[in-house]
Design a protein around this motif. Sequence first.
Motif, PDB file in Angstrom:
ATOM      1  N   ARG A 254       0.827  -1.201   0.000  1.00  0.00           N
ATOM      2  CA  ARG A 254       0.000   0.000   0.000  1.00  0.00           C
ATOM      3  C   ARG A 254       0.858   1.246   0.000  1.00  0.00           C
ATOM      4  O   ARG A 254       1.905   1.318   0.624  1.00  0.00           O
ATOM      5  CB  ARG A 254      -0.895   0.013   1.237  1.00  0.00           C
ATOM      6  N   MET A 255       0.361   2.314  -0.689  1.00  0.00           N
ATOM      7  CA  MET A 255       1.080   3.560  -0.748  1.00  0.00           C
ATOM      8  C   MET A 255       0.514   4.538   0.289  1.00  0.00           C
ATOM      9  O   MET A 255      -0.664   4.529   0.572  1.00  0.00           O
ATOM     10  CB  MET A 255       0.956   4.185  -2.139  1.00  0.00           C
ATOM     11  N   THR A 256       1.371   5.390   0.843  1.00  0.00           N
ATOM     12  CA  THR A 256       0.931   6.395   1.802  1.00  0.00           C
ATOM     13  C   THR A 256       0.336   7.570   1.039  1.00  0.00           C
ATOM     14  O   THR A 256       1.012   8.517   0.696  1.00  0.00           O
ATOM     15  CB  THR A 256       2.115   6.854   2.659  1.00  0.00           C
ATOM     16  N   MET A 257      -0.970   7.499   0.748  1.00  0.00           N
ATOM     17  CA  MET A 257      -1.668   8.492  -0.047  1.00  0.00           C
ATOM     18  C   MET A 257      -3.117   8.477   0.378  1.00  0.00           C
ATOM     19  O   MET A 257      -3.537   7.581   1.104  1.00  0.00           O
ATOM     20  CB  MET A 257      -1.537   8.161  -1.535  1.00  0.00           C
ATOM     21  N   PRO A 258      -3.957   9.450  -0.085  1.00  0.00           N
ATOM     22  CA  PRO A 258      -5.382   9.405   0.203  1.00  0.00           C
ATOM     23  C   PRO A 258      -5.984   8.081  -0.242  1.00  0.00           C
ATOM     24  O   PRO A 258      -5.471   7.410  -1.119  1.00  0.00           O
ATOM     25  CB  PRO A 258      -5.946  10.581  -0.602  1.00  0.00           C
ATOM     26  N   ALA A 259      -7.137   7.736   0.339  1.00  0.00           N
ATOM     27  CA  ALA A 259      -7.682   6.387   0.196  1.00  0.00           C
ATOM     28  C   ALA A 259      -7.884   5.941  -1.244  1.00  0.00           C
ATOM     29  O   ALA A 259      -7.477   4.839  -1.617  1.00  0.00           O
ATOM     30  CB  ALA A 259      -8.999   6.284   0.957  1.00  0.00           C
ATOM     31  N   VAL A 260      -8.516   6.761  -2.078  1.00  0.00           N
ATOM     32  CA  VAL A 260      -8.762   6.343  -3.450  1.00  0.00           C
ATOM     33  C   VAL A 260      -7.455   6.138  -4.190  1.00  0.00           C
ATOM     34  O   VAL A 260      -7.277   5.185  -4.941  1.00  0.00           O
ATOM     35  CB  VAL A 260      -9.636   7.380  -4.179  1.00  0.00           C
TER      36      VAL A 260
ATOM     37  N   GLY B 281     -15.762   2.806   2.612  1.00  0.00           N
ATOM     38  CA  GLY B 281     -16.156   4.037   1.947  1.00  0.00           C
ATOM     39  C   GLY B 281     -15.543   4.287   0.587  1.00  0.00           C
ATOM     40  O   GLY B 281     -15.857   5.292  -0.045  1.00  0.00           O
ATOM     41  N   PHE B 282     -14.683   3.390   0.110  1.00  0.00           N
ATOM     42  CA  PHE B 282     -14.010   3.610  -1.162  1.00  0.00           C
ATOM     43  C   PHE B 282     -13.933   2.321  -1.954  1.00  0.00           C
ATOM     44  O   PHE B 282     -13.801   1.233  -1.391  1.00  0.00           O
ATOM     45  CB  PHE B 282     -12.588   4.146  -0.945  1.00  0.00           C
ATOM     46  N   SER B 283     -14.018   2.459  -3.286  1.00  0.00           N
ATOM     47  CA  SER B 283     -13.857   1.316  -4.176  1.00  0.00           C
ATOM     48  C   SER B 283     -13.185   1.790  -5.451  1.00  0.00           C
ATOM     49  O   SER B 283     -13.479   2.883  -5.945  1.00  0.00           O
ATOM     50  CB  SER B 283     -15.213   0.683  -4.503  1.00  0.00           C
ATOM     51  N   VAL B 284     -12.266   0.981  -5.987  1.00  0.00           N
ATOM     52  CA  VAL B 284     -11.547   1.312  -7.209  1.00  0.00           C
ATOM     53  C   VAL B 284     -11.603   0.105  -8.140  1.00  0.00           C
ATOM     54  O   VAL B 284     -11.568  -1.041  -7.679  1.00  0.00           O
ATOM     55  CB  VAL B 284     -10.084   1.698  -6.900  1.00  0.00           C
TER      56      VAL B 284
ATOM     57  N   SER C  85      -2.317  -2.521 -17.075  1.00  0.00           N
ATOM     58  CA  SER C  85      -3.271  -2.233 -16.014  1.00  0.00           C
ATOM     59  C   SER C  85      -3.877  -0.852 -16.247  1.00  0.00           C
ATOM     60  O   SER C  85      -3.147   0.122 -16.410  1.00  0.00           O
ATOM     61  CB  SER C  85      -2.579  -2.247 -14.643  1.00  0.00           C
ATOM     62  N   HIS C  86      -5.206  -0.768 -16.269  1.00  0.00           N
ATOM     63  CA  HIS C  86      -5.932   0.483 -16.511  1.00  0.00           C
ATOM     64  C   HIS C  86      -6.921   0.655 -15.364  1.00  0.00           C
ATOM     65  O   HIS C  86      -7.894  -0.086 -15.253  1.00  0.00           O
ATOM     66  CB  HIS C  86      -6.655   0.376 -17.862  1.00  0.00           C
ATOM     67  N   THR C  87      -6.669   1.629 -14.498  1.00  0.00           N
ATOM     68  CA  THR C  87      -7.345   1.711 -13.204  1.00  0.00           C
ATOM     69  C   THR C  87      -7.940   3.087 -12.961  1.00  0.00           C
ATOM     70  O   THR C  87      -7.394   4.099 -13.383  1.00  0.00           O
ATOM     71  CB  THR C  87      -6.328   1.403 -12.085  1.00  0.00           C
ATOM     72  N   GLY C  88      -9.063   3.123 -12.237  1.00  0.00           N
ATOM     73  CA  GLY C  88      -9.664   4.392 -11.880  1.00  0.00           C
ATOM     74  C   GLY C  88     -10.726   4.250 -10.807  1.00  0.00           C
ATOM     75  O   GLY C  88     -11.073   3.132 -10.411  1.00  0.00           O
ATOM     76  N   PRO C  89     -11.275   5.368 -10.319  1.00  0.00           N
ATOM     77  CA  PRO C  89     -12.306   5.314  -9.283  1.00  0.00           C
ATOM     78  C   PRO C  89     -13.619   4.736  -9.795  1.00  0.00           C
ATOM     79  O   PRO C  89     -14.444   4.260  -9.005  1.00  0.00           O
ATOM     80  CB  PRO C  89     -12.474   6.782  -8.872  1.00  0.00           C
ATOM     81  N   GLU C  90     -13.828   4.766 -11.127  1.00  0.00           N
ATOM     82  CA  GLU C  90     -14.946   4.100 -11.778  1.00  0.00           C
ATOM     83  C   GLU C  90     -14.369   3.095 -12.762  1.00  0.00           C
ATOM     84  O   GLU C  90     -13.218   3.229 -13.186  1.00  0.00           O
ATOM     85  CB  GLU C  90     -15.822   5.110 -12.527  1.00  0.00           C
ATOM     86  N   PRO C  91     -15.141   2.053 -13.156  1.00  0.00           N
ATOM     87  CA  PRO C  91     -14.602   1.100 -14.134  1.00  0.00           C
ATOM     88  C   PRO C  91     -14.114   1.811 -15.388  1.00  0.00           C
ATOM     89  O   PRO C  91     -14.875   2.560 -16.019  1.00  0.00           O
ATOM     90  CB  PRO C  91     -15.815   0.196 -14.437  1.00  0.00           C
TER      91      PRO C  91
END
Length: 233
Positions: free
Chosen positions: A3-9, A182-185, A202-208
């Motif tokens: 895990r990275m030390t960053m905001p949750a999303v 509270g979060f999903s990616v 890998s193609h990633t975002g807060p929405e699909p």
Amino acid sequence: MKRMTMPAVRRLTIVLAVLGPLAALGAAACEAGAPRPAPARPLPGPARSGTGSLRDALIGPADVPAGFTRTTQPPTEPHRGDPADCARRLDELETLPAAGAGVTEARVVYATPGPFAMLQEVLRDYADGRAAGVVTAAGAALARCPRFTLSYADGTVITVSVAVRSASPERVTAAVTAQATGFSVAENLAVCRVGRVVVILSHTGPEPPDLAETERLLGVAVDRLRQQGFTGS
């Protein structure tokens, strides 16, 4: 996987970005279904198996969607996986350097500032001919790890789910999600092989992410490898 030390999303997005190799169930050629249109092991010089450089075959700034800029992965923190074997295998596949003599690796990461999204491409050139066996082993890991958790010292728990969309001897696509309170990616994964080079996108975002855009990027990745002379069976 770490895990990275960053905001949750942003944390969840980067967790997904290192899941790409789980989708590697098989490999032969990358043509089927693909439209045409940082760091693990450092490369000491131009990594070659064709007539060009492996690093030069990476997706470039002109290939990615608007808003994405090249970046590096932030510092990481240890985790505890449940089942433990799933996290360990993911570390070996993506976070740790490619193991063994005769393997060179190049990778690139692009991200948007917000809403945070990420593109990661990893190229691994197996001069010893292990490419097909490597992705087959990754497929076995995926079969054993459709769902697992990652726990961190501050109490954060991330649940990871993996679902294969399609699988054939030529290529694999998969959908992966990472969820915390509270979060999903979401992530689109695409894996194939060009000769002795394994491509992991890998193609990633807060929405699909847009699946058609993921497929376009995979086609670009294959084209760039061939332009550098990386071909073969």
